[in-house]
Design a protein around this motif. Structure first.
Motif, PDB file in Angstrom:
ATOM      1  N   PRO A  53      52.518  50.555  -6.616  1.00  0.00           N
ATOM      2  CA  PRO A  53      52.503  50.439  -8.073  1.00  0.00           C
ATOM      3  C   PRO A  53      53.849  49.951  -8.608  1.00  0.00           C
ATOM      4  N   LYS A  54      53.789  49.271  -9.770  1.00  0.00           N
ATOM      5  CA  LYS A  54      55.024  48.879 -10.456  1.00  0.00           C
ATOM      6  C   LYS A  54      55.664  50.114 -11.083  1.00  0.00           C
ATOM      7  N   LYS A  55      56.856  49.971 -11.658  1.00  0.00           N
ATOM      8  CA  LYS A  55      57.425  51.052 -12.448  1.00  0.00           C
ATOM      9  C   LYS A  55      56.393  51.498 -13.474  1.00  0.00           C
ATOM     10  N   PRO A  56      56.314  52.754 -13.823  1.00  0.00           N
ATOM     11  CA  PRO A  56      57.273  53.843 -13.565  1.00  0.00           C
ATOM     12  C   PRO A  56      57.192  54.488 -12.181  1.00  0.00           C
ATOM     13  N   TYR A  57      56.420  53.924 -11.220  1.00  0.00           N
ATOM     14  CA  TYR A  57      56.386  54.481  -9.864  1.00  0.00           C
ATOM     15  C   TYR A  57      57.803  54.556  -9.333  1.00  0.00           C
TER      16      TYR A  57
END
Lengths: 380, 141
Positions: free
Chosen positions: B69-73
């Motif tokens: 996953p992208k941020k916030p990951y």
């Protein structure tokens, strides 16, 4: 006061590097004005929205500073539907005769990355990797398949039909048919859903001109009447996206509630609908939304889809323009794309993808985070 | 000396040999919620109390997160080291259905209805090298 749609415009969905989202909205607006034979200065109001492409009311800078009241609408995937309902009510109230609804967007490539804080969720939820719409849809269809016996092959068939319809739609993003086995064997994004079973964030714009039904024929000889429009949010106990926990006992979701409200207000039932657009952010959503909107019993989708009944020539034509799967998902524009396609079908102007039965009544449905749904029923 | 730090305060009992998730329960309609909330999601009452949720339950549904996953990951992983992870909802009897990472990421080993139990494990490390602890569920032994 009844309400009619007398002008429709669309900017092709997909990727348009040279134009901002706002410009794609303005492009659609000009086409809608031309379609109705009116000018921007004739518009008495505007409602519009985008999720990632700026304030819709900045469009007045493109179209002309006429002083009209223009209200920005922001309601996730139900933005377009919410803008349409606002316009519907504005005309029904008797306050206005004619106005515009618009929705457009332009998203970055790759999956959406939602911000937990915006949804009232603590940061840890996003940090550990749970803030993903894709997981929700996968987990909802995973349980649904287990409960109602829907097969993986049926999920692939939904996507295959979407790309087949998209290939017949000059405004679609994905315009090539994709073989069933390629869909099934593409990389697994979120089990049981593969890459080609998901729509992708994209770009596009749609605009509609709405007016009082009694003056509709001044503008067009093919008015489409907006019989009803309903938005509902979730109740406690419905299984929704971005939920760190949920109730042990399930209740019907916002789609069921919005659908019932729209049918009741229109005085019609699912058996009266000739062509329908259902939110298909992924294959499983279309399957589940068929039953949630009342078009079949839970579990009957397996036989209906395997028999091809949801195709353009079937008895339940769904997502005739290719849906989100072939058009992508520009959040602000999707709900209005469905209405645009329904108008084209009811006017009998859908060309290669025209439903052959001369459809008279159409239905649109969107669902979005964090658990909202919008439904419209249209009739020629 | 490194110190184990929970990813968020008030999410689970910590430090503990047998940690439990912390939920809130409404005293007027008896609905439980995770994580704790100052009011009841069903009736809106502010008369809620904190309770430890059951440590075992049945898997209600699941998926495998196949891409990073992208941020916030925010994990210790890079796109090169990312490993797909399981996600599911676990029905905690008498309480609530909780969403969680699963320690299992093999679709063949996950089945709706299987018995699961809570674990608290290192999820990532902070800038000083301290382990940041989060919760997950694994197949019950």
């Amino acid at each position: 006061m009844d309400v009619a749609i007398v002008g429709i415009g669309i900017h092709p969905f997909g990727r348009t590097p040279g134009l901002s989202g706002l410009q794609q909205g303005a492009y659609a607006a000009r086409l809608a004005l031309k379609d109705a034979g009116v000018e921007w200065k004739d518009m008495q109001f505007g409602f519009g929205g985008s999720a990632s492409a700026g304030s819709a009311d900045a469009m007045v800078n493109e179209l002309g500073l006429t002083g009209l009241p223009f209200i920005n609408v922001a309601n996730g995937c139900a933005t377009g539907g919410s803008a349409l309902i606002s316009a519907f009510n504005a005309i029904k109230s008797g306050e206005y005769d004619i106005g515009m609804v618009t929705g457009f967007d332009k998203h970055d490539r790759g999956a959406f990355n939602a911000d937990p804080k915006q949804m009232g969720i603590d940061e840890w939820y996003g940090e550990v990797g749970l803030m993903m719409t894709t997981q929700f849809f996968a987990m909802k269809i995973q349980r649904y398949m287990d409960t109602y016996g829907i097969s993986n092959n049926t999920l692939a068939k939904v996507a295959q039909k979407a790309f087949s319809n998209g290939a017949k739609n000059p405004n679609a993003w994905r315009r090539e048919e994709i073989p069933l086995e390629v869909i099934s064997q593409s990389p697994m994004i979120s089990h049981p859903l593969t890459k080609f079973m998901f729509c992708a964030p994209g770009e596009g714009g749609v605009a509609l001109i709405l007016c009082r039904a009694d003056i509709a024929r001044r503008y067009t000889d093919k008015p489409i009447y907006l019989k009803s429009a309903a938005v509902r949010s979730r109740r406690y106990g419905s299984f929704e996206v971005f939920a760190p926990s949920q109730a042990l006992q399930q209740v019907d979701g916002p789609t069921v509630d919005a659908s019932k409200a729209a049918f009741e207000a229109a005085g019609l039932g699912p058996q009266d609908i000739d062509v329908l657009q259902l939110q298909d952010t992924e294959s499983g959503a279309e399957v589940m939304h068929m039953a949630e909107n009342g078009f079949c019993e839970h579990g009957e989708q397996e036989a209906l889809i395997q028999a091809g009944e949801t195709g353009i020539d079937g008895k339940l034509p769904i997502n005739t323009d290719g849906g989100c799967l072939a058009n992508g998902e520009p959040i602000g524009a999707t709900g209005l794309r469905q209405v645009y396609e329904t108008c084209v079908q009811l006017r009998g102007e859908a060309g290669e993808r025209q439903v052959p039965s001369a459809p008279k009544v159409g239905y649109t449905h969107v669902y979005g985070a964090p658990g909202i749904s919008a439904v419209t029923i249209l009739q020629r | 000396m490194y110190k184990q730090i929970p990813i968020a305060e008030g999410l689970f009992t910590w430090p503990s040999e047998t940690p439990a998730l912390l939920g809130s329960r409404c005293r007027s309609c008896n609905i439980a919620e995770f994580p704790r909330k100052p009011s009841c999601p069903a009736c809106g009452s502010e008369d809620v109390v904190t309770e430890e949720l059951p440590r075992r339950g049945k898997l209600w549904t699941w998926t495998i997160q196949g891409f990073m996953p992208k941020k916030p990951y925010h994990s210790d992983e890079t796109p090169e080291t990312f490993t797909p992870f399981g996600v599911g909802y676990v029905e905690l009897p008498g309480a609530v259905c909780v969403e969680s990472r699963l320690l299992e990421n093999d679709p063949a080993k996950l089945k709706i209805g299987m018995e699961m139990e809570l674990v608290v494990e290192t999820f990532r490390h902070d800038d000083a090298g301290n382990p940041v602890m989060s919760f997950a569920f694994k197949a019950a032994e």
